[in-house]
Design an enzyme around this catalytic site. Structure first.
Site, short mmCIF file in Angstrom:
data_model
loop_
_atom_site.label_atom_id
_atom_site.label_comp_id
_atom_site.label_asym_id
_atom_site.label_seq_id
_atom_site.Cartn_x
_atom_site.Cartn_y
_atom_site.Cartn_z
N GLY A 153 0.80 -1.21 0.00
CA GLY A 153 0.00 0.00 0.00
C GLY A 153 0.84 1.26 0.00
O GLY A 153 2.01 1.27 -0.36
N CYS A 154 0.24 2.35 0.47
CA CYS A 154 0.81 3.69 0.30
C CYS A 154 2.10 3.90 1.07
O CYS A 154 2.86 4.81 0.75
CB CYS A 154 -0.21 4.74 0.73
SG CYS A 154 -1.70 4.81 -0.32
N TYR A 155 2.38 3.10 2.08
CA TYR A 155 3.57 3.32 2.89
C TYR A 155 4.79 2.56 2.39
O TYR A 155 5.90 2.69 2.94
CB TYR A 155 3.31 2.93 4.35
CG TYR A 155 3.01 1.46 4.58
CD1 TYR A 155 4.04 0.53 4.70
CD2 TYR A 155 1.70 1.00 4.71
CE1 TYR A 155 3.77 -0.80 4.92
CE2 TYR A 155 1.43 -0.33 4.93
CZ TYR A 155 2.46 -1.23 5.04
OH TYR A 155 2.19 -2.57 5.26
#
Length: 385
Positions: A153-155
């Site tokens: 995901g985004c991290y």
């Protein structure tokens, strides 16, 4: 021993649409005048002006590849396999071309210097994948180590940089190539629930590549020193950000409570991130916060008592590009590198399912050589008779 980001190269796909036009289009696809007004309102308040896609579907519907309409104008949602095939079509090519552009423009390294390749994506699956394509297309040594961080995901960019740092600490001559590529627009969900509307208003496509090494930068260009990494959890937000693979793309949960969960935890997390470096929040000049949405940036700014300019680069990337998942924080760091005029401490943060918060402390290092210095280095040396 210090480890450095020597260079960041970014990529955006060719099809760009304004947020206003996207709000009108997706509102019309909803088939419900009330929902259409809600969609336009959410899009208008997003802090985004423009987003990019590998698909022409949102700018030239007559050439649509995935999101097509039937004879009655009803939207025909594509299956997961159809979406993933578009990912395969673009991912390998884009990753290899971007990686080649990065290495070939480096003042410090050539292709034969690369020892590790780390690829990152949560928007598609293919094997052999971009990691192997990068090695073969760039003519890297066949002994190059390849790793893939998938579906985080985004991290995910920050764990990738932490992994690169660890490789360099273990092997001082290592040169690590990190490539993040996300084609989020392939997974648009043409539903009218709140989570889908919010996700459709945020996500877009992009890629970024990074060169990491413990070898000291030449000074020909700005660099970033990697100082400290940290992982943290805000488990009360576990149900507020998540996704799974569905029959028609990825089904996402993205609650409007996410910014509040981050705000409730960010001071604790920042303290734990900065203390090992002997810093507190007042010592950090620039904040590379993953622009997951306007509300997230607002909450982080307010909770940490930041001046608007300290987080402005994150707002600029959100405005110009939208949320490109793992790629986005690298766009923020790339812009900070491009405008570096003096040394500065940088705190980076990114957020993802779990709810996971990843942090990093970096030191921005300006170029130490002038244009004249670099010109002298490039002058041909006369042969000695």
């Amino acid at each position: 021993m210090k480890v450095f980001i020597h260079q960041i190269e970014t990529w955006l796909p060719p099809y760009a649409a304004t947020q206003e036009s996207l709000g009108r289009l997706l509102g019309s696809w909803s088939g419900d005048p009330v929902k259409a007004r809600v969609i336009r309102h959410v899009f208008h308040r997003s802090g985004i002006e423009r987003r990019h896609s590998v698909l022409p579907d949102f700018t030239d519907p007559q050439r649509a590849l995935l999101f097509k309409t039937d004879a009655e104008g009803r939207l025909l949602e594509p299956a997961t396999q159809e979406r993933n095939r578009v990912f395969i079509e673009h991912a390998n090519t884009v990753a290899a071309e971007l990686a080649g552009r990065l290495v070939d423009s480096s003042p410090d390294f050539d292709r034969k210097a690369v020892t590790h390749v780390i690829t990152v994506s949560c928007t598609g699956f293919v094997n052999p994948g971009p990691d192997l394509k990068i090695v073969t297309e760039l003519g890297l040594e066949p002994t190059v180590e390849r790793y893939n961080l998938g579906f985080m995901g985004c991290y995910a960019a920050l764990p990738a940089l932490r992994m690169a740092q660890q490789f360099c600490l273990a092997r001082p001559d290592a040169v690590v190539l990190v490539v993040c590529l996300e084609l989020c627009s392939l997974h648009m969900q043409m539903k009218t629930d709140d989570d889908s509307i919010l996700a459709n208003a945020l996500f877009s496509d992009g890629a970024a590549a990074v060169l990491v090494s413990a070898l000291p930068p030449s000074g020909a260009a700005p660099a970033l020193a990697l100082e400290q990494f940290m992982s943290a959890l805000a488990p009360e937000g576990q149900r507020d950000m998540a996704w799974e693979i569905g029959d028609k793309g990825f089904n996402i949960v993205l609650s409007t409570y996410v910014p509040d969960v981050i705000a409730a935890n960010v001071n604790r997390i920042v303290t734990n991130l900065l203390e090992p470096c002997g810093l507190d929040a007042d010592d950090v000049k620039l904040w590379a916060v993953h622009p997951g949405g306007r509300a997230i940036l607002d909450k982080v700014e307010q909770s940490l008592g930041l001046d608007p300019w300290q987080i402005q680069t994150s707002r600029d990337v959100l405005r110009d590009c939208g949320n490109m998942s793992s790629v986005t924080v690298l766009f923020v760091l790339a812009r900070m590198l491009a405008s570096a005029e003096s040394s500065a401490s940088v705190a980076a943060m990114a957020f993802g399912p779990g709810l996971v918060i990843e942090g990093a402390v970096l030191q921005l290092l300006p170029a130490t050589k002038t244009v004249e210095d670099r010109a002298v280095e490039l002058e041909p040396v006369a042969a000695v008779m």
